[in-house]
Design a protein around this motif. Structure first.
Motif, PDB file in Angstrom:
ATOM      1  N   ALA A 333       0.827  -1.208   0.000  1.00  0.00           N
ATOM      2  CA  ALA A 333       0.000   0.000   0.000  1.00  0.00           C
ATOM      3  C   ALA A 333       0.858   1.254   0.000  1.00  0.00           C
ATOM      4  N   GLY A 334       1.926   1.241   0.799  1.00  0.00           N
ATOM      5  CA  GLY A 334       2.806   2.403   0.836  1.00  0.00           C
ATOM      6  C   GLY A 334       3.423   2.688  -0.522  1.00  0.00           C
ATOM      7  N   ALA A 335       3.833   1.630  -1.215  1.00  0.00           N
ATOM      8  CA  ALA A 335       4.410   1.804  -2.553  1.00  0.00           C
ATOM      9  C   ALA A 335       3.361   2.304  -3.538  1.00  0.00           C
ATOM     10  N   ALA A 336       2.135   1.794  -3.426  1.00  0.00           N
ATOM     11  CA  ALA A 336       1.059   2.227  -4.325  1.00  0.00           C
ATOM     12  C   ALA A 336       0.695   3.683  -4.086  1.00  0.00           C
ATOM     13  N   ILE A 337       0.613   4.082  -2.813  1.00  0.00           N
ATOM     14  CA  ILE A 337       0.300   5.478  -2.494  1.00  0.00           C
ATOM     15  C   ILE A 337       1.372   6.395  -3.067  1.00  0.00           C
ATOM     16  N   ALA A 338       2.631   6.005  -2.886  1.00  0.00           N
ATOM     17  CA  ALA A 338       3.726   6.825  -3.395  1.00  0.00           C
ATOM     18  C   ALA A 338       3.670   6.938  -4.917  1.00  0.00           C
ATOM     19  N   ALA A 339       3.432   5.812  -5.595  1.00  0.00           N
ATOM     20  CA  ALA A 339       3.389   5.827  -7.062  1.00  0.00           C
ATOM     21  C   ALA A 339       2.246   6.706  -7.562  1.00  0.00           C
ATOM     22  N   ARG A 340       1.084   6.555  -6.961  1.00  0.00           N
ATOM     23  CA  ARG A 340      -0.068   7.351  -7.406  1.00  0.00           C
ATOM     24  C   ARG A 340       0.128   8.830  -7.112  1.00  0.00           C
ATOM     25  N   SER A 341       0.805   9.153  -6.015  1.00  0.00           N
ATOM     26  CA  SER A 341       1.039  10.553  -5.692  1.00  0.00           C
ATOM     27  C   SER A 341       1.939  11.219  -6.721  1.00  0.00           C
ATOM     28  N   GLN A 342       2.766  10.409  -7.387  1.00  0.00           N
ATOM     29  CA  GLN A 342       3.682  10.909  -8.407  1.00  0.00           C
ATOM     30  C   GLN A 342       3.126  10.757  -9.822  1.00  0.00           C
ATOM     31  N   GLY A 343       1.877  10.278  -9.911  1.00  0.00           N
ATOM     32  CA  GLY A 343       1.248  10.113 -11.211  1.00  0.00           C
ATOM     33  C   GLY A 343       1.748   8.916 -11.992  1.00  0.00           C
ATOM     34  N   VAL A 344       2.382   7.985 -11.292  1.00  0.00           N
ATOM     35  CA  VAL A 344       2.887   6.781 -11.962  1.00  0.00           C
ATOM     36  C   VAL A 344       1.750   5.764 -12.072  1.00  0.00           C
ATOM     37  N   PRO A 345       1.425   5.297 -13.267  1.00  0.00           N
ATOM     38  CA  PRO A 345       0.337   4.323 -13.401  1.00  0.00           C
ATOM     39  C   PRO A 345       0.730   2.969 -12.831  1.00  0.00           C
ATOM     40  N   LEU A 346      -0.231   2.304 -12.172  1.00  0.00           N
ATOM     41  CA  LEU A 346      -0.008   0.969 -11.639  1.00  0.00           C
ATOM     42  C   LEU A 346      -0.428  -0.066 -12.670  1.00  0.00           C
ATOM     43  N   LEU A 347       0.420  -1.044 -12.864  1.00  0.00           N
ATOM     44  CA  LEU A 347       0.110  -2.099 -13.831  1.00  0.00           C
ATOM     45  C   LEU A 347      -0.669  -3.207 -13.140  1.00  0.00           C
ATOM     46  N   GLU A 348      -1.980  -3.201 -13.348  1.00  0.00           N
ATOM     47  CA  GLU A 348      -2.812  -4.209 -12.702  1.00  0.00           C
ATOM     48  C   GLU A 348      -2.512  -5.614 -13.210  1.00  0.00           C
ATOM     49  N   SER A 349      -1.921  -5.707 -14.391  1.00  0.00           N
ATOM     50  CA  SER A 349      -1.593  -7.022 -14.939  1.00  0.00           C
ATOM     51  C   SER A 349      -0.333  -7.612 -14.329  1.00  0.00           C
ATOM     52  N   ASP A 350       0.423  -6.794 -13.582  1.00  0.00           N
ATOM     53  CA  ASP A 350       1.666  -7.262 -12.975  1.00  0.00           C
ATOM     54  C   ASP A 350       1.333  -7.954 -11.650  1.00  0.00           C
ATOM     55  N   ARG A 351       1.014  -9.239 -11.751  1.00  0.00           N
ATOM     56  CA  ARG A 351       0.469  -9.988 -10.613  1.00  0.00           C
ATOM     57  C   ARG A 351       1.405 -10.007  -9.415  1.00  0.00           C
ATOM     58  N   TRP A 352       2.697 -10.122  -9.656  1.00  0.00           N
ATOM     59  CA  TRP A 352       3.668 -10.172  -8.556  1.00  0.00           C
ATOM     60  C   TRP A 352       4.488  -8.883  -8.498  1.00  0.00           C
ATOM     61  N   GLY A 353       3.915  -7.779  -8.938  1.00  0.00           N
ATOM     62  CA  GLY A 353       4.630  -6.515  -8.935  1.00  0.00           C
ATOM     63  C   GLY A 353       4.641  -5.847  -7.577  1.00  0.00           C
ATOM     64  N   ALA A 354       5.240  -4.652  -7.531  1.00  0.00           N
ATOM     65  CA  ALA A 354       5.437  -3.938  -6.269  1.00  0.00           C
ATOM     66  C   ALA A 354       4.154  -3.386  -5.678  1.00  0.00           C
ATOM     67  N   HIS A 355       3.059  -3.378  -6.455  1.00  0.00           N
ATOM     68  CA  HIS A 355       1.831  -2.729  -5.998  1.00  0.00           C
ATOM     69  C   HIS A 355       0.656  -3.693  -5.862  1.00  0.00           C
ATOM     70  N   ALA A 356       0.935  -4.989  -5.794  1.00  0.00           N
ATOM     71  CA  ALA A 356      -0.146  -5.983  -5.690  1.00  0.00           C
ATOM     72  C   ALA A 356       0.160  -6.974  -4.573  1.00  0.00           C
ATOM     73  N   ALA A 357      -0.771  -7.086  -3.630  1.00  0.00           N
ATOM     74  CA  ALA A 357      -0.604  -8.011  -2.503  1.00  0.00           C
ATOM     75  C   ALA A 357      -1.073  -9.415  -2.899  1.00  0.00           C
ATOM     76  N   THR A 358      -0.413  -9.973  -3.904  1.00  0.00           N
ATOM     77  CA  THR A 358      -0.805 -11.270  -4.459  1.00  0.00           C
ATOM     78  C   THR A 358      -0.641 -12.405  -3.450  1.00  0.00           C
TER      79      THR A 358
END
Length: 479
Positions: A333-358
């Protein structure tokens, strides 16, 4: 009338300073976001003072003595009773004597503003903090509000329960004296751990379990082996029964439990370890269109569905009620909040990425610190089959591994891995036996990493360790 002493604005406002809230705050600050944290009790939360830390401090001497009794040359030394005063003093120290100075200093040291008081949503990105003195701070979050208020133990609505003053997990981990007789209602992790601890400290324990056995969320053999050991230690386990009423005539009188089969059981204290509810009752959820007292429905970044700014992290989202998993969610969540605050799009298809609690779905690890220990990660056989996977369960007797024979005489334990036959990877692993808790991370890496079985064959376990069970499981699978 409440005095407003401050109007302040932060990039991120975190409600709840348990391990989950601390980790969200840490990740937000590391990304350069100004952050405030609100806590109504102790910084460090349930885990530090009434759950993980004190319970494991109670259990460690119990398991160490049990291990010593199974080792030639030490078995006689382990026959005496535990030093109860020393065990409880160690427990108190591990719970920091219920003082949070150190953790509060850590928060301030990383540049997070700590507000002590009750946090409540008052609208979109708006949070009010009411202090114990009755003053109010009004905070605005530029990017995100993270609700990390955790969960609380619940007790059933039974006749006489108020007068009975039952223990919950909080009282069970912080009690100052050993009860002569203790009834434990519930057969999950909290129930079996507290039954193990207080039985070893001298209580006469009776477990009342509504279901068919202990540890129902693990493989059946896990609960069977733990039940066997508890029974041998002197505990009485009743399965398939439910309490219907409680009675305690006076504060210092015994408590009597009436069961649905007509029997009555008496004890000095009774612990209900039968479930938890979200701590969202007085959080102001209604001011943002959500139902007060509800679990928060979140996506894999832990953002509340339908919101662009509200996050529910840890127990409050009801994904996995485990501290380590909540901390994992906090990092995501912290990484997702930071990315969104900077306008960085999150890749929902990245199942094991930095922004998904898979891992919440695929690789949840848990250790139950009983004697024997029970540990699992991923899916059980039943869960895998119900999910539609074509699987095979591979079992091995842990007692036949050289390392277990060296670890303890008359070692009893079992291991199982669940193989996805279509993908040739592991979906789950379960270990039960003395000293197996430290084996679990190897299984977690294999499951979370989706390591092919053929590659696992090249992960050579050291001899002579209990870890050799991996080799035996793979040999059994290959036939």
């Amino acid at each position: 009338m409440t005095d407003v002493v401050e109007n302040a604005e932060y990039d991120v406002v975190v409600i709840g300073a348990g391990p989950v809230g601390e980790n969200v705050a840490d990740r937000a600050r590391a990304a350069g976001l100004s952050t405030a944290v609100i806590e109504s009790e102790l910084v460090g939360g349930e885990c530090s003072y009434w759950a993980c830390m004190p319970s494991k401090a109670l259990l460690r001497p119990v398991v160490a003595r049990a291990d010593a009794r199974r080792v030639p040359g030490l078995s006689g030394a382990g026959r005496g009773p535990l030093d109860t005063d020393a065990v409880l003093a160690h427990r108190d120290a591990c719970a920091s004597h219920w003082k949070d100075d150190g953790q509060a200093e850590w928060l301030e040291g990383i540049g997070v503003r700590l507000y002590r008081g009750t946090g409540r949503l008052t609208g979109a990105r708006q949070v009010s903090v009411t202090t114990s003195e009755g003053t109010e701070h009004r905070l605005t979050a530029r990017h995100a509000v993270a609700v990390c208020t955790g969960s609380r133990a619940v007790t059933p609505d039974l006749p006489g329960i108020a007068e009975a003053r039952p223990w919950t997990s909080r009282e069970a981990t912080s009690a100052k004296e050993v009860p002569g007789r203790l009834i434990v209602v519930g057969g999950g992790a909290v129930g079996v751990e507290m039954a193990t601890a207080w039985q070893a400290l001298g209580a006469e324990v009776t477990m009342l379990v509504r279901g068919k056995g202990l540890l129902p969320r693990m493989e059946p053999f896990a609960g069977e082996l733990v039940a066997e050991a508890l029974t041998e230690a002197g505990a009485r386990i009743r399965t398939g029964v439910s309490a219907t009423a409680l009675r305690r005539a006076a504060p210092d009188a015994p408590v009597t439990v009436e069961l649905d089969d007509g029997e009555r059981v008496e004890a000095d204290e009774i612990l209900f370890a039968t479930g938890r509810a979200p701590r969202t009752d007085d959080l102001g959820l209604d001011t943002v269109g959500l139902e007060p007292g509800s679990w928060l429905d979140v996506d894999d970044s832990c953002r509340v569905r339908g919101s662009t700014w509200l996050y529910g992290v840890g127990d409050v989202n009801h994904r996995v009620l485990l501290t380590h998993q909540g901390k994992y969610q906090a990092r995501i969540a912290g990484a997702a909040i930071a990315a969104r605050s900077q306008g960085v799009p999150l890749l929902e298809s990245d199942r094991w990425g930095a922004h998904a609690a898979t891992a919440d779905h695929a690789a949840v690890p848990q250790v139950v610190f009983t004697d024997p220990e029970a540990a699992s990660v991923g899916l059980t056989l039943k869960e895998a089959e119900e999910a539609g996977h074509r699987v095979r369960a591979v079992d091995h007797d842990l007692a036949s591994v050289a390392g277990s024979g060296l670890y303890a005489q008359d070692y009893r334990g079992r291991a199982r891995m669940i193989v996805d036959l279509d993908r040739n990877i592991l979906l789950g692993v379960t270990f039960v036996g003395p000293g197996i808790g430290e084996l679990l991370h190897s299984a977690t890496v294999a499951v979370a990493g989706e390591v092919p079985i053929d590659r696992l064959w090249h992960a050579v376990p050291a001899y002579p360790t209990i870890s050799e069970v991996w080799l035996r499981l793979l040999e059994t699978y290959r036939g």
